[in-house]
Design an enzyme around this catalytic site. Structure first.
Site, PDB file in Angstrom:
ATOM      1  N   HIS A 207     -32.210  37.382  19.268  1.00 53.54           N
ATOM      2  CA  HIS A 207     -32.362  36.923  17.866  1.00 53.54           C
ATOM      3  C   HIS A 207     -33.699  36.818  17.539  1.00 53.54           C
ATOM      4  O   HIS A 207     -34.480  35.895  18.050  1.00 53.54           O
ATOM      5  CB  HIS A 207     -31.547  35.488  17.688  1.00 53.54           C
ATOM      6  CG  HIS A 207     -31.685  35.025  16.368  1.00 53.54           C
ATOM      7  ND1 HIS A 207     -30.439  35.093  15.798  1.00 53.54           N
ATOM      8  CD2 HIS A 207     -32.487  34.447  15.623  1.00 53.54           C
ATOM      9  CE1 HIS A 207     -30.607  34.543  14.606  1.00 53.54           C
ATOM     10  NE2 HIS A 207     -31.950  34.058  14.504  1.00 53.54           N
ATOM     11  N   HIS A 209     -37.180  36.854  15.295  1.00 53.84           N
ATOM     12  CA  HIS A 209     -37.848  36.661  13.660  1.00 53.84           C
ATOM     13  C   HIS A 209     -38.998  37.176  13.569  1.00 53.84           C
ATOM     14  O   HIS A 209     -39.840  37.480  14.588  1.00 53.84           O
ATOM     15  CB  HIS A 209     -38.062  35.010  13.582  1.00 53.84           C
ATOM     16  CG  HIS A 209     -36.794  34.354  13.086  1.00 53.84           C
ATOM     17  ND1 HIS A 209     -36.515  33.538  12.051  1.00 53.84           N
ATOM     18  CD2 HIS A 209     -35.530  34.198  13.986  1.00 53.84           C
ATOM     19  CE1 HIS A 209     -35.211  32.928  12.041  1.00 53.84           C
ATOM     20  NE2 HIS A 209     -34.787  33.340  13.162  1.00 53.84           N
ATOM     21  N   CYS A 240     -35.747  29.089  10.207  1.00 53.72           N
ATOM     22  CA  CYS A 240     -35.156  27.594  10.631  1.00 53.72           C
ATOM     23  C   CYS A 240     -35.692  26.679  10.087  1.00 53.72           C
ATOM     24  O   CYS A 240     -36.972  26.399   9.826  1.00 53.72           O
ATOM     25  CB  CYS A 240     -35.496  27.647  12.165  1.00 53.72           C
ATOM     26  SG  CYS A 240     -34.976  26.000  12.984  1.00 53.72           S
ATOM     27  N   ASN A 249     -35.505  36.472   9.560  1.00 50.90           N
ATOM     28  CA  ASN A 249     -35.188  37.217  10.750  1.00 50.90           C
ATOM     29  C   ASN A 249     -35.466  39.174  10.707  1.00 50.90           C
ATOM     30  O   ASN A 249     -35.972  39.306   9.514  1.00 50.90           O
ATOM     31  CB  ASN A 249     -33.758  37.418  10.876  1.00 50.90           C
ATOM     32  CG  ASN A 249     -33.037  36.233  11.127  1.00 50.90           C
ATOM     33  OD1 ASN A 249     -32.719  35.677  12.259  1.00 50.90           O
ATOM     34  ND2 ASN A 249     -32.841  35.393  10.162  1.00 50.90           N
TER      35      ASN A 249
END
Length: 318
Positions: A207, A209, A240, A249
């Site tokens: 995941h 960013h 976040c 992202n």
């Protein structure tokens, strides 16, 4: 070096992409976007998070969104949950898979979950117990894997200990999150290699960013270490709320385009993804961060100039 020929892209815009936007998104808009994203060919979509509305106000209508979405056959709906109550809501909404929230460092965990990391993972026990015997799958995550904004680089031993705790819970599907985009390709390769050597039966995903423009390079490093599952957010939306300077992202259109150019299939429709991305970029231009939306696909052609522009002609226009 042999690379995978097929990867899986999980679209996370409806959760990660929307949660930090400065304006409220209507329920109608969320339902529309999720329905459109399903048409793009994503096999898994992170549709929402079942958290308290005070924690993430943007997700306050999670239950209604899931009631109204028209779920396509073959698409897995995943949701983020913090506790048993969140699991119960996810089960009622017919979500297929839930992901647990866990930070690699105590500092981020206290801010994100109001408890230290090992305390937080102990609190997962009743969630796992409640999910036993149901059709819902429980997966885990580790935030700030490649660096914490409060504590810096995370020691490998810390990550191994967290994986050990997950294994004791019977959770071996783990998302590794570069929450603030501080990771670099060499580090990503090293961390993934070590984790996979110690836990060969785990299924790790990335995941990423793109806070510092390193996300696609990090994705390729992941590929080289055998990662075949990646999260992304259309138009590059996301961030976040519990990490400073955590921008979006990696854009879905960027990672899909990049992999497809490398000959790696994603089984998604890039043009459809771009259409959704353009729609969101028009609505949220400041939050959008996508190279493909700005420059187009590599194979896009433009009309050739009719003649060469001479330097003197340009200078004469000053």
């Amino acid at each position: 070096m042999s690379l995978p020929t097929l990867v899986n892209i999980t679209e996370v815009c409806p959760r990660d992409g929307f949660q930090s936007l400065p304006v409220n998104i209507s329920t109608d808009s969320k339902v529309e976007i999720i329905n459109r994203l399903q048409k793009c060919g994503f096999s898994q979509i992170e549709v929402t998070s079942f958290v308290h509305p005070k924690a993430v106000p943007q997700m306050k209508d999670a239950d209604e969104v899931l009631q109204r979405v028209i779920k396509e056959e073959g698409v897995v709906f995943r949701a983020l949950i913090p506790n048993v109550k969140g699991l119960e809501r996810a089960m009622k909404a017919n979500v297929d898979k839930v992901k647990l929230m866990l930070s690699a460092t105590d500092s981020h965990s206290l801010y994100n979950a109001n408890s230290k990391t090992m305390e937080a993972i102990e609190n997962f026990k009743p969630i796992v117990q409640r999910a036993e015997g149901t059709n819902i799958k429980v997966s885990g995550s580790i935030s700030v894997v490649f660096g914490c904004p409060y504590e810096g680089e995370v020691p490998l031993d810390r990550l191994l200990t967290i994986c050990e705790r997950y294994e004791k819970l019977g959770i071996t599907d783990i998302s590794l999150a570069d929450t603030t985009g501080v990771g670099h390709p060499v580090q990503v390769k090293r961390v993934i290699r070590e984790l996979r050597q110690h836990y060969p039966d785990f299924h790790f995903s990335l995941h990423l960013h793109n806070t510092r423009g390193m996300a696609f390079a990090n994705a390729v490093s992941g590929l080289e270490e055998g990662i075949v599952d990646f999260d992304s957010s259309v138009a590059g939306l996301g961030g976040c709320p519990y990490a400073p300077n955590a921008s979006g992202n990696i854009a879905s259109e960027d990672i899909v385009h990049g992999f497809e150019e490398m000959g790696i299939r994603t089984n998604t429709d890039l043009d459809s993804i771009i259409d959704v991305g353009q729609h969101l970029a028009e609505k949220f231009p400041k939050e959008s961060n996508s190279f493909i939306l700005k420059a187009g696909k590599s194979k896009d052609l433009v009309k050739a100039p009719g003649k060469q522009v001479k330097i003197g002609e340009v200078e004469g226009k000053h």
